[in-house]
Write a protein that holds these residues in place. Structure first.
Motif, PDB file in Angstrom:
ATOM      1  N   PHE A 151       1.016  -7.287   5.337  1.00 29.84           N
ATOM      2  CA  PHE A 151       1.749  -8.651   4.819  1.00 29.84           C
ATOM      3  C   PHE A 151       2.658  -7.922   3.465  1.00 29.84           C
ATOM      4  CE2 PHE A 151       2.084 -11.973   1.731  1.00 29.84           C
ATOM      5  CZ  PHE A 151       2.963 -12.965   2.650  1.00 29.84           C
ATOM      6  N   HIS A 152       1.821  -7.406   2.499  1.00 29.52           N
ATOM      7  CA  HIS A 152       2.759  -6.673   1.322  1.00 29.52           C
ATOM      8  C   HIS A 152       3.068  -6.343   1.896  1.00 29.52           C
ATOM      9  CE1 HIS A 152      -1.440  -8.804  -0.401  1.00 29.52           C
ATOM     10  NE2 HIS A 152       0.375  -9.606  -1.233  1.00 29.52           N
ATOM     11  N   ASP A 153       2.964  -5.348   2.925  1.00 27.12           N
ATOM     12  CA  ASP A 153       4.141  -3.777   2.986  1.00 27.12           C
ATOM     13  C   ASP A 153       5.657  -4.335   3.458  1.00 27.12           C
ATOM     14  OD1 ASP A 153       3.152  -1.056   2.545  1.00 27.12           O
ATOM     15  OD2 ASP A 153       1.748  -2.563   2.955  1.00 27.12           O
ATOM     16  N   THR A 154       5.079  -5.584   4.846  1.00 32.01           N
ATOM     17  CA  THR A 154       5.748  -5.761   5.815  1.00 32.01           C
ATOM     18  C   THR A 154       7.057  -7.077   4.960  1.00 32.01           C
ATOM     19  OG1 THR A 154       4.340  -5.897   7.224  1.00 32.01           O
ATOM     20  CG2 THR A 154       7.018  -7.493   7.642  1.00 32.01           C
ATOM     21  N   VAL A 155       6.696  -7.552   3.501  1.00 33.52           N
ATOM     22  CA  VAL A 155       7.497  -8.319   3.038  1.00 33.52           C
ATOM     23  C   VAL A 155       8.346  -7.086   2.003  1.00 33.52           C
ATOM     24  CG1 VAL A 155       7.622 -10.023   0.417  1.00 33.52           C
ATOM     25  CG2 VAL A 155       6.605 -10.555   2.795  1.00 33.52           C
ATOM     26  N   GLN A 156       7.715  -6.312   0.959  1.00 33.52           N
ATOM     27  CA  GLN A 156       8.678  -5.294   0.449  1.00 33.52           C
ATOM     28  C   GLN A 156       9.574  -4.819   0.792  1.00 33.52           C
ATOM     29  OE1 GLN A 156       6.666  -2.218  -1.511  1.00 33.52           O
ATOM     30  NE2 GLN A 156       6.621  -1.271   0.473  1.00 33.52           N
ATOM     31  N   CYS A 157       9.940  -5.247   1.873  1.00 36.01           N
ATOM     32  CA  CYS A 157      10.975  -3.601   2.932  1.00 36.01           C
ATOM     33  C   CYS A 157      11.739  -4.840   3.117  1.00 36.01           C
ATOM     34  CB  CYS A 157      10.356  -4.216   4.334  1.00 36.01           C
ATOM     35  SG  CYS A 157       9.160  -2.332   3.881  1.00 36.01           S
ATOM     36  N   CYS A 158      11.634  -6.566   2.553  1.00 32.52           N
ATOM     37  CA  CYS A 158      12.846  -7.489   3.274  1.00 32.52           C
ATOM     38  C   CYS A 158      13.997  -7.555   1.933  1.00 32.52           C
ATOM     39  CB  CYS A 158      11.881  -8.303   3.036  1.00 32.52           C
ATOM     40  SG  CYS A 158      10.878  -8.669   5.042  1.00 32.52           S
ATOM     41  N   GLN A 179      18.674  -6.859  10.474  1.00 32.64           N
ATOM     42  CA  GLN A 179      17.386  -6.800  10.773  1.00 32.64           C
ATOM     43  C   GLN A 179      15.986  -7.362  10.853  1.00 32.64           C
ATOM     44  OE1 GLN A 179      16.134  -2.328  10.692  1.00 32.64           O
ATOM     45  NE2 GLN A 179      17.269  -2.612   8.997  1.00 32.64           N
ATOM     46  N   PHE A 180      14.697  -8.771  11.935  1.00 32.13           N
ATOM     47  CA  PHE A 180      14.201  -9.328  11.425  1.00 32.13           C
ATOM     48  C   PHE A 180      12.645  -8.538  11.835  1.00 32.13           C
ATOM     49  CE2 PHE A 180      18.444 -11.214  12.315  1.00 32.13           C
ATOM     50  CZ  PHE A 180      18.263 -12.833  11.479  1.00 32.13           C
ATOM     51  N   VAL A 181      12.106  -9.278  10.657  1.00 35.28           N
ATOM     52  CA  VAL A 181      10.412  -8.603  11.002  1.00 35.28           C
ATOM     53  C   VAL A 181       9.686 -10.077  10.631  1.00 35.28           C
ATOM     54  CG1 VAL A 181      10.447  -6.076  10.077  1.00 35.28           C
ATOM     55  CG2 VAL A 181      10.409  -8.166   8.080  1.00 35.28           C
ATOM     56  N   LEU A 182       8.287 -10.323  10.968  1.00 37.05           N
ATOM     57  CA  LEU A 182       7.199 -11.049  11.097  1.00 37.05           C
ATOM     58  C   LEU A 182       6.573 -10.924  11.090  1.00 37.05           C
ATOM     59  CD1 LEU A 182       7.988 -14.303  13.247  1.00 37.05           C
ATOM     60  CD2 LEU A 182       5.082 -13.398  12.841  1.00 37.05           C
ATOM     61  N   PHE A 237       9.404   1.617   5.382  1.00 30.83           N
ATOM     62  CA  PHE A 237      10.773   1.781   6.482  1.00 30.83           C
ATOM     63  C   PHE A 237      10.908   2.626   7.645  1.00 30.83           C
ATOM     64  CE2 PHE A 237      13.318  -0.328   3.262  1.00 30.83           C
ATOM     65  CZ  PHE A 237      13.697  -1.444   4.262  1.00 30.83           C
ATOM     66  N   LYS A 238      10.060   3.965   7.156  1.00 35.14           N
ATOM     67  CA  LYS A 238       9.278   4.533   8.076  1.00 35.14           C
ATOM     68  C   LYS A 238       8.998   4.364   9.473  1.00 35.14           C
ATOM     69  CE  LYS A 238      10.561   9.222   6.376  1.00 35.14           C
ATOM     70  NZ  LYS A 238      10.824   9.623   5.461  1.00 35.14           N
ATOM     71  N   ALA A 239       7.602   3.475   8.636  1.00 34.94           N
ATOM     72  CA  ALA A 239       6.590   3.649   9.408  1.00 34.94           C
ATOM     73  C   ALA A 239       7.023   1.748  10.601  1.00 34.94           C
ATOM     74  CB  ALA A 239       5.774   3.257   8.506  1.00 34.94           C
ATOM     75  N   PHE A 240       7.582   1.628  10.176  1.00 34.20           N
ATOM     76  CA  PHE A 240       8.189   0.036  10.690  1.00 34.20           C
ATOM     77  C   PHE A 240       9.348   0.712  11.589  1.00 34.20           C
ATOM     78  CE2 PHE A 240       6.156  -2.061   6.497  1.00 34.20           C
ATOM     79  CZ  PHE A 240       5.087  -2.254   7.487  1.00 34.20           C
ATOM     80  N   LYS A 241       9.677   1.343  11.626  1.00 37.16           N
ATOM     81  CA  LYS A 241      11.408   1.911  12.629  1.00 37.16           C
ATOM     82  C   LYS A 241      12.288   1.024  11.495  1.00 37.16           C
ATOM     83  CE  LYS A 241       8.940   4.247  16.691  1.00 37.16           C
ATOM     84  NZ  LYS A 241       7.265   4.108  15.235  1.00 37.16           N
ATOM     85  N   LEU A 242      13.005   0.707  10.888  1.00 38.32           N
ATOM     86  CA  LEU A 242      13.509  -0.033  10.447  1.00 38.32           C
ATOM     87  C   LEU A 242      15.151   0.843   9.578  1.00 38.32           C
ATOM     88  CD1 LEU A 242      11.401  -2.658   8.675  1.00 38.32           C
ATOM     89  CD2 LEU A 242      12.780  -3.069  10.316  1.00 38.32           C
ATOM     90  N   ALA A 243      15.930   0.676  10.093  1.00 39.50           N
ATOM     91  CA  ALA A 243      17.547   0.666   9.258  1.00 39.50           C
ATOM     92  C   ALA A 243      16.747   0.737   7.598  1.00 39.50           C
ATOM     93  CB  ALA A 243      18.521   0.871  10.016  1.00 39.50           C
ATOM     94  N   LYS A 282       1.063  -0.920   0.122  1.00 37.76           N
ATOM     95  CA  LYS A 282       0.178  -0.168   0.303  1.00 37.76           C
ATOM     96  C   LYS A 282       0.387   1.544  -0.289  1.00 37.76           C
ATOM     97  CE  LYS A 282      -4.226  -1.760   2.230  1.00 37.76           C
ATOM     98  NZ  LYS A 282      -2.858  -3.343   2.509  1.00 37.76           N
ATOM     99  N   HIS A 283       2.215   0.953   0.466  1.00 41.99           N
ATOM    100  CA  HIS A 283       2.943   2.425   0.323  1.00 41.99           C
ATOM    101  C   HIS A 283       4.059   1.606  -0.082  1.00 41.99           C
ATOM    102  CE1 HIS A 283      -0.093   3.348   3.691  1.00 41.99           C
ATOM    103  NE2 HIS A 283       0.640   2.447   3.695  1.00 41.99           N
ATOM    104  N   SER A 284       5.405   3.276  -0.303  1.00 44.13           N
ATOM    105  CA  SER A 284       6.502   2.424  -0.572  1.00 44.13           C
ATOM    106  C   SER A 284       7.136   2.702   0.941  1.00 44.13           C
ATOM    107  CB  SER A 284       6.826   4.644  -0.928  1.00 44.13           C
ATOM    108  OG  SER A 284       7.295   4.974   0.239  1.00 44.13           O
ATOM    109  N   ARG A 285       8.339   2.093  -0.642  1.00 51.83           N
ATOM    110  CA  ARG A 285       9.502   1.256   0.343  1.00 51.83           C
ATOM    111  C   ARG A 285      10.134   2.233   1.645  1.00 51.83           C
ATOM    112  NH1 ARG A 285      14.735  -1.801  -0.523  1.00 51.83           N
ATOM    113  NH2 ARG A 285      14.237  -3.196   1.032  1.00 51.83           N
ATOM    114  N   GLU A 286      10.570   3.378   1.634  1.00 58.55           N
ATOM    115  CA  GLU A 286      10.730   4.082   1.889  1.00 58.55           C
ATOM    116  C   GLU A 286       9.699   4.760   2.939  1.00 58.55           C
ATOM    117  OE1 GLU A 286      11.314   4.809  -1.403  1.00 58.55           O
ATOM    118  OE2 GLU A 286      13.275   3.627  -1.213  1.00 58.55           O
ATOM    119  N   GLU A 287       8.284   5.201   2.437  1.00 62.18           N
ATOM    120  CA  GLU A 287       7.398   4.861   4.349  1.00 62.18           C
ATOM    121  C   GLU A 287       7.284   4.071   5.327  1.00 62.18           C
ATOM    122  OE1 GLU A 287       3.519   7.310   1.537  1.00 62.18           O
ATOM    123  OE2 GLU A 287       4.250   5.302   1.125  1.00 62.18           O
TER     124      GLU A 287
END
Length: 382
Positions: A258-265, A226-229, A181-187, A174-179
């Protein structure tokens, strides 16, 4: 047809089926606002306006032993659905995946003169051929989601329609990868590894500890990792915590995205199932790991006639992503493959190219719309 109120019964047993059932019913309502839906499913189907008489989150199980352990609950669900069929006499029963259960229910409906549409074909191509004929006897139409499934049914004269895979429409963030990373507080400058231990309790208890041990090994090799689930609706925090508390690893569990989390991986460890296809459509390199209880595994070996268990490999007809099954699903093996993906750009690119080919083979989207059209066609004849 709009002047008559039609009743459909929809029955699904797992979180992917719940999603498909919800999308299908929403499409049906667009075309026929006064249609009534009832049956069995989860949160998504309820939100779509289907009146649930049984919540399927109690019974999503896989494997022979697991089915035996939960037998009473499954039997109760089946009785509830059979009673509902007789009381309500819907114009159409739509069985969504959950094959053994729905096979029994379809047989019952057929016996009582109720039309049956089976959606998300049981993976007949993986089972012995005799199954096609059996299914043909209890359904009026098989809606398949992969083009290569059609000939299996045509050969046995079972009515079949290719509707397209529902995931093709929904597999985007639903969001861009950059958004994200910010929302999920990932480096953004450190690699991200996804952990997908499944959506069923027994699956998670079996696979999450192995994946967390692999994560520890990955972290030793690549300290900033970094690990996400991505946490499915059907998965409780308590269930994850019972594995997390035995691990040194910090894992970010991200709910219902799901899709936003996976796209960060950069790489993903996943169990087999619908998720593997969704990850493939997002073109994220992955490995597929799976362990069943020994007896279930041995039975599966006898019954299942397929070289691969991961959908991307089955669709491609060759190994695009590595599979680690049963005794091969060790923390060491999983860690080694993820490290290879993260450290070797060329290797990761080869996997991504393979996933692009899978995406092309899955074909067009429109699964839910095509499915709604097919259901309406069948309702018109009732």
């Amino acid at each position: 047809m709009s002047h008559m109120s039609k009743k459909v019964m929809l029955v699904s047993g797992e979180s992917s089926g719940d999603q498909h059932g919800a999308n299908l019913f929403l499409e049906l309502k667009k075309r026929c606002p006064e249609i009534q839906g009832m049956g069995m499913g989860g949160k998504k189907m309820a939100e779509a306006g289907i009146e649930l008489h049984y919540d399927s989150s109690n019974i999503g199980v896989i494997g022979v032993i697991e089915v035996i352990l939960r037998y009473g609950e499954i039997k109760r669900a089946l009785n509830t659905m059979q009673t509902l069929l007789l009381e309500q006499r819907p114009d159409l029963l739509i069985c969504i995946d959950y094959k053994e259960f729905n096979f029994k229910l379809a047989g019952f409906a057929k016996k009582h003169g109720i039309k049956v549409l089976f959606y998300v074909s049981p993976q007949i191509w993986a089972w012995r051929p005799g199954r096609v004929v059996k299914y043909g006897k209890v359904i009026d139409m098989m809606a398949v989601i992969f083009p290569f499934e059609v000939p299996f049914y045509e050969k046995e004269n079972v009515p079949v329609r290719y509707v397209g895979h529902p995931s093709v429409d929904t597999a985007h963030a639903k969001h861009s990868r950059e958004e994200d990373f910010k929302a999920f507080k990932l480096a953004i400058d450190q690699p991200v590894v996804g952990i997908l231990p499944g959506s069923r309790t027994d699956e998670i208890n079996r696979m999450l500890p192995i994946m967390l041990q692999a994560a520890e090994l990955i972290q030793k090799a690549i300290p900033g990792v970094q690990f996400v689930l991505p946490q499915a609706d059907s998965v409780t925090d308590e269930l994850l915590q019972s594995s997390f508390q035995h691990s040194q690893i910090q894992v970010k569990a991200i709910k219902s995205q799901f899709h936003d989390t996976v796209q960060c991986c950069d790489a993903v460890m996943t169990v087999s199932g619908t998720a593997t296809l969704e990850i493939a459509l997002l073109k994220v390199p992955m490995l597929v790991a799976y362990k069943l209880s020994t007896i279930t595994y041995l039975l599966a070996r006898i019954l299942v006639d397929t070289e691969f268990i991961g959908l991307p490999n089955i669709i491609a007809g060759k190994s695009v992503v590595k599979e680690f099954i049963q005794h091969e699903a060790t923390p060491e093996n999983l860690a080694q493959e993820i490290i290879h993906i993260l450290e070797d750009q060329q290797y990761a690119q080869i996997i991504r190219d393979g996933l692009q080919m899978v995406k092309l083979k899955v074909g067009e989207g429109g699964g839910s719309e095509n499915m709604a059209e097919l259901a309406l066609e069948m309702l018109q004849d009732t």
